[in-house]
Design an enzyme around this catalytic site. Structure first.
Site, short mmCIF file in Angstrom:
data_model
loop_
_atom_site.label_atom_id
_atom_site.label_comp_id
_atom_site.label_asym_id
_atom_site.label_seq_id
_atom_site.Cartn_x
_atom_site.Cartn_y
_atom_site.Cartn_z
N ASN A 1 -6.37 4.89 8.21
CA ASN A 1 -5.99 3.47 8.16
C ASN A 1 -6.74 2.81 7.01
O ASN A 1 -7.85 3.22 6.66
CB ASN A 1 -6.38 2.79 9.47
CG ASN A 1 -6.00 1.31 9.50
OD1 ASN A 1 -4.91 0.94 9.03
ND2 ASN A 1 -6.86 0.47 10.02
N HIS B 1 -8.16 -0.98 5.85
CA HIS B 1 -8.44 -2.30 6.44
C HIS B 1 -9.12 -3.19 5.39
O HIS B 1 -10.02 -2.73 4.68
CB HIS B 1 -9.32 -2.15 7.68
CG HIS B 1 -9.56 -3.45 8.36
ND1 HIS B 1 -8.60 -4.07 9.13
CD2 HIS B 1 -10.63 -4.29 8.33
CE1 HIS B 1 -9.07 -5.23 9.57
NE2 HIS B 1 -10.31 -5.39 9.10
N LEU C 1 -1.80 -0.98 18.04
CA LEU C 1 -2.90 -0.04 18.29
C LEU C 1 -2.36 1.34 18.67
O LEU C 1 -1.60 1.50 19.62
CB LEU C 1 -3.76 -0.55 19.45
CG LEU C 1 -4.81 -1.62 19.11
CD1 LEU C 1 -5.72 -1.83 20.31
CD2 LEU C 1 -5.63 -1.21 17.89
N VAL C 2 -2.80 2.33 17.91
CA VAL C 2 -2.40 3.72 18.16
C VAL C 2 -3.25 4.25 19.32
O VAL C 2 -4.46 4.06 19.35
CB VAL C 2 -2.63 4.56 16.89
CG1 VAL C 2 -2.43 6.03 17.15
CG2 VAL C 2 -1.70 4.08 15.77
N ASN D 1 0.83 -1.21 0.00
CA ASN D 1 0.00 0.00 0.00
C ASN D 1 0.86 1.26 0.00
O ASN D 1 0.52 2.24 -0.67
CB ASN D 1 -0.96 0.00 1.20
CG ASN D 1 -2.19 -0.85 0.92
OD1 ASN D 1 -3.07 -0.43 0.16
ND2 ASN D 1 -2.24 -2.05 1.48
N ARG E 1 2.21 -4.71 21.91
CA ARG E 1 1.84 -3.38 22.45
C ARG E 1 2.62 -2.27 21.76
O ARG E 1 3.71 -2.49 21.24
CB ARG E 1 2.12 -3.33 23.96
CG ARG E 1 0.87 -3.50 24.81
CD ARG E 1 1.20 -3.15 26.25
NE ARG E 1 1.62 -1.76 26.40
CZ ARG E 1 2.60 -1.33 27.22
NH1 ARG E 1 3.25 -2.17 27.95
NH2 ARG E 1 2.89 -0.03 27.29
N MET F 1 0.52 -2.91 12.53
CA MET F 1 -0.18 -3.89 13.35
C MET F 1 -0.14 -3.62 14.86
O MET F 1 -0.28 -4.55 15.65
CB MET F 1 0.36 -5.29 13.03
CG MET F 1 0.00 -5.73 11.62
SD MET F 1 -1.80 -5.58 11.31
CE MET F 1 -1.91 -6.07 9.60
C1 GAR Z 1 -3.31 -4.74 3.96
O1 GAR Z 1 -4.18 -5.69 3.40
C2 GAR Z 1 -4.02 -3.87 4.97
O2 GAR Z 1 -5.33 -3.59 4.63
C3 GAR Z 1 -3.94 -4.74 6.21
O3 GAR Z 1 -2.64 -5.25 6.17
C4 GAR Z 1 -2.24 -5.42 4.81
C5 GAR Z 1 -0.88 -4.78 4.63
O4 GAR Z 1 -0.40 -5.01 3.34
N1 GAR Z 1 -4.21 -3.97 7.38
C6 GAR Z 1 -4.89 -4.45 8.42
O5 GAR Z 1 -5.29 -5.58 8.51
C7 GAR Z 1 -5.14 -3.42 9.53
N2 GAR Z 1 -5.96 -3.95 10.54
P1 GAR Z 1 0.82 -4.17 2.74
O6 GAR Z 1 1.93 -4.21 3.82
O7 GAR Z 1 1.23 -4.93 1.53
O8 GAR Z 1 0.36 -2.79 2.48
#
Ligand code: GAR
Length: 193
Positions: A109, A111, A94-95, A14, A65, A92
């Site tokens: 964020n 998700h 929590l802020v 991302n 944490r 990963m």
């Molecule tokens: C993504 O799918 C994002 O939506 C998810 O982690 C992946 C990271 O992929 N985020 C969560 O699950 C947040 N709770 P990337 O490192 O290739 O961007």
């Protein structure tokens, strides 16, 4: 110009999509800094290879944490880099208050589900296990909860009969890579950033 700081723990696809959108002129912004709580995360390597400044957030010895001191230090690093909008991209931890206060209503964020359904880890797998007919992608403002906070954008991703967790996540990521830069651009212009 809109100055972004990106926080991630994993592969950074991302972050790469945001960078590519900027390069293509689809998002008027610059990425000033990429931060990771995982010194071995591929997001750091990707960022460095694009010439983006990176730093590691030291959360040791905590596995999950995000200690208060580390959040204060993160806020300071972001401020020093001149960041006005923080984008979590697969981050990963929590802020909480120190960072939320430093960037009030200025942390986004992404998700991989249609929140409030399937918050937390591996949301694509949760959707398959629940035999949901569809899932999707959400971009939201971050608050102190896990994948909560006001929803800004959502897009549906259908779940196909032959989908595995891996094929579904791959299709979700294609949508994420389109939606996140668009959502950032829209949020920035609506909020005069
Ligand atoms: C993504 O799918 C994002 O939506 C998810 O982690 C992946 C990271 O992929 N985020 C969560 O699950 C947040 N709770 P990337 O490192 O290739 O961007």
């Amino acid at each position: 110009m809109l100055t972004l700081g990106i926080l991630g723990s994993g592969s950074g696809s991302n972050m790469q999509a945001i960078f590519d959108a900027i390069q293509k002129g689809k998002l008027r912004a610059r990425i000033a800094i990429v931060l990771s709580d995982n010194p071995d995360a591929f997001i750091l390597e990707r960022a460095r290879s694009q010439g983006i400044h990176t730093e590691v957030i030291d959360c040791s010895p905590h596995r999950t944490r995000f200690p208060e001191e580390a959040q204060e230090e993160t806020a300071a690093k972001l401020k020093r880099a001149g960041v006005d909008l923080v984008c979590l991209a697969g981050f990963m931890r929590l802020v909480k208050k120190p960072l939320l206060d430093a960037y009030h209503q200025r942390i986004l964020n992404i998700h991989p589900s249609l929140l409030p359904a399937f918050p937390g880890m591996e949301a694509w797998k949760q959707a398959i296990d629940a035999a949901a007919p569809e899932t999707g992608v959400t971009v939201h403002l971050v608050d102190a909860g896990m994948d909560t906070g006001p929803i800004l954008e959502q897009e549906v991703v259908p779940i196909l009969p032959y989908d595995t967790a891996e094929t579904l996540h791959a299709r979700i990521q294609i949508v994420e890579h389109q939606l996140y830069p668009e959502a950032i651009s829209k949020f920035a212009s609506e909020n005069n950033l």
